[in-house]
Enzyme design. Structure first.
Site, PDB file in Angstrom:
ATOM      1  N   LYS A  38       0.837  -1.204   0.000  1.00 51.67           N
ATOM      2  CA  LYS A  38       0.000   0.000   0.000  1.00 51.67           C
ATOM      3  C   LYS A  38       0.870   1.252   0.000  1.00 51.67           C
ATOM      4  CE  LYS A  38      -3.565   2.490   2.589  1.00 51.67           C
ATOM      5  NZ  LYS A  38      -4.613   2.417   3.621  1.00 51.67           N
TER       6      LYS A  38
ATOM      7  N   HIS B 165     -11.526 -22.977 -38.069  1.00 52.14           N
ATOM      8  CA  HIS B 165     -12.700 -22.568 -37.295  1.00 52.14           C
ATOM      9  C   HIS B 165     -13.049 -23.602 -36.221  1.00 52.14           C
ATOM     10  CE1 HIS B 165     -13.302 -18.994 -39.601  1.00 52.14           C
ATOM     11  NE2 HIS B 165     -13.428 -19.664 -40.730  1.00 52.14           N
TER      12      HIS B 165
END
Length: 528
Positions: free
Chosen positions: A134, A281
């Site tokens: 932090k 595909h």
């Protein structure tokens, strides 16, 4: 500069501490780590001396103290923060080196007890990591031994770590904490608590699913140009999977390239013999085994040369120069193989857009992981997920059940097993004609199994391939005899299907009437 070191995995920690000491960094540490550093002649202050409070509760409480977290969290640019530290006799901590109790490794062990799992949930470590991460503008946090060398190099070069480095370390730290907490959640929500049971029963599906993936790259676009996309891998990828590929040349992989490449690679690595799979595909349009890479490719290409244009080619053997020359004559989007000779790579230098990937085959072994297979499959639905165990079933000769009066020859059994293996990777409804280790016609993704059978026959005709004497695999049962009649009319002499229809006997009778072999696999392979 002051550094606090508290590590479970002590790999490289003495060398790191020595380098920090040589740079004039003051060393603080906890318990066993402090003892190791002192035993190696390094001056180190135990955290208990700093906090004025001894470790307690078997080490459960040792760093949860304002003199630790105040030193990590205080912003150096805020006078009120610095005044508060001075008022309470707290010194700043500028570098934190922490790795956590080995929770993931502990619960992965066979026979892990709930007590062992709970005791390996780290509390103080994650708390310190969060505090340091932090406050990244003032504190650097290291959570992995792989970070040590670059940090030392930067400190030696400039005497400090850049904002970019501290921020990157902060991000890595929060990612580590996220993955750690997710592992705990996955484990605890997967077990069934039974009073008095030492080793808890674990279910396949946790009460909360916490996906853990690492971004490999942003993609130019998704399935279509108006969609954005990125490519992620599992936090711990299986060996021999697509995400481990090394791209040797070519344009960036697209979303569709990756999806089709995965379909091709998963199929080709399922063969022991030299094999080639061509995908278009998401469906195999040609699959074959041969004497080597070139032979397998030549046979696979014959199945459907039209669909192979612009396809994805996967080989499970090293590609040589002669094979590369043959493949280079067609338009290929992606080529995959476990290796390439120098001559093969030289051939593709002339085709700079072809994406050439090298992927090591999985090591092989008794588990799906050893084979490079997913353990779970996931499909996204509206605001939810469908999750299932992966379809890793491998059909063996002994599993086959002959239901027709006519018995198969050994060659027919070989063809049926080959056709069945291919059908597993074809979108449902799937009908696959094969002969002599080669696909002869593939019908995929139709709403009607009858239409898939007709399309497979039509494709064989387009490729000028005879279906006489072929084997046919159907990924699910024939609901009526009409599908069987279509494949037999086309030339099939043996068929493999799961069985399980209300009209099974009708279809078996049709097989006997037509004089063909019918074998049941007992397993369905829907692929949607």
């Amino acid at each position: 500069m002051r550094a606090l070191i508290s590590v479970s995995d002590k790999t490289g920690i003495v060398e790191l501490a020595q380098a920090l000491h040589d740079l004039g960094v003051i060393l603080l540490s906890t318990g066993g780590t402090a003892k190791m550093l002192a035993d190696n002649g390094l001056p180190v202050t135990e955290v208990a001396e700093v906090t004025g409070f001894p470790e307690m509760l078997d080490g459960r409480v040792k760093t949860l103290h304002p003199k630790v977290h105040g030193g990590l969290l205080a912003r150096r640019d805020l006078p009120e923060h610095m005044s508060a530290l001075q008022a309470h006799g707290i010194d700043t901590i500028d570098l934190l080196i922490v790795n956590l109790y080995p929770f993931e490794a502990t619960v992965a062990k066979v026979g892990c007890t709930l007590e062992d799992a709970i005791e390996n949930i780290d509390i103080g470590g994650p708390a310190m990591v969060r505090s340091a991460a932090k406050n990244w503008k003032d504190v650097a946090v290291l959570t992995d031994s792989a970070q040590y060398p670059s940090v030392i190099d930067e400190l030696k070069a400039s005497g400090r770590l850049s904002d970019a480095t501290r921020f990157a370390l902060s991000v890595a730290a929060f990612n580590r904490i996220s993955n750690y907490d997710a592992a705990i959640s996955d484990y605890l929500s997967s077990i069934t608590f039974e009073a008095g049971a030492s080793v808890p029963q674990r279910g396949l599906f946790a009460g909360q699913s916490n996906g853990r993936f690492v971004k490999l790259q942003d993609l130019r676009y998704g399935e279509n140009p108006h969609q954005s996309a990125a490519f992620y891998r599992d936090l711990y990828p299986a060996p021999g999977s697509l995400v481990t590929a090394k791209q040797l040349q070519g344009k960036e992989l697209s979303y569709n390239n990756i999806a089709d490449a995965d379909a091709a690679w998963e199929c080709v690595k399922s063969f022991d013999a030299p094999a080639c799979v061509i995908v278009k595909h998401a469906n195999p349009c040609g699959v074959a085994v041969g004497t080597g890479a070139l032979d397998a490719y030549s046979k696979a290409f014959q199945t459907d040369p039209t669909s192979a244009f612009g396809g994805i080619i996967a080989l499970n053997r090293t590609l040589d120069g002669v094979g590369a020359q043959a493949i280079s004559k067609q338009f290929v989007e992606v080529l995959m193989a476990p290796g390439y000779t120098d001559e093969a790579l030289e051939v593709f230098k002339a085709k700079a857009n072809v994406r050439v990937l090298q992927i090591d085959l999985p090591p092989g072994g008794p588990t799906p992981w050893d084979k490079g297979l997913n353990l779970m499959d996931v499909k996204r639905v509206g605001s939810g997920l469908l999750m299932q165990t992966a379809d890793n079933h491998v059909l063996q000769r002994a599993d086959l059940k002959v239901v027709s009066k006519l018995q198969p020859t050994e060659q027919q059994i070989d063809d049926l097993l080959f056709a069945w293996k291919v059908a597993k990777y074809v979108k449902s409804n799937a009908i696959v004609f094969c002969k002599d280790g080669m696909t002869m016609g593939v019908g995929a993704g139709q709403m009607s199994r009858l239409d898939s059978a007709r399309i497979a026959s039509i494709k064989a005709g387009h490729a000028k391939l005879s279906l006489q004497g072929t084997a046919v695999a159907s990924d699910a049962f024939f609901p009526f005899r009409d599908g069987l009649d279509v494949v037999v009319d086309a030339g099939a002499t043996c068929v493999i299907q799961p069985g399980g229809s209300m009209r099974d006997q009708e279809v078996i009778d049709a097989a006997d009437e037509r004089g063909v072999v019918m074998v049941y696999s007992g397993v369905r392979h829907f692929r949607h």
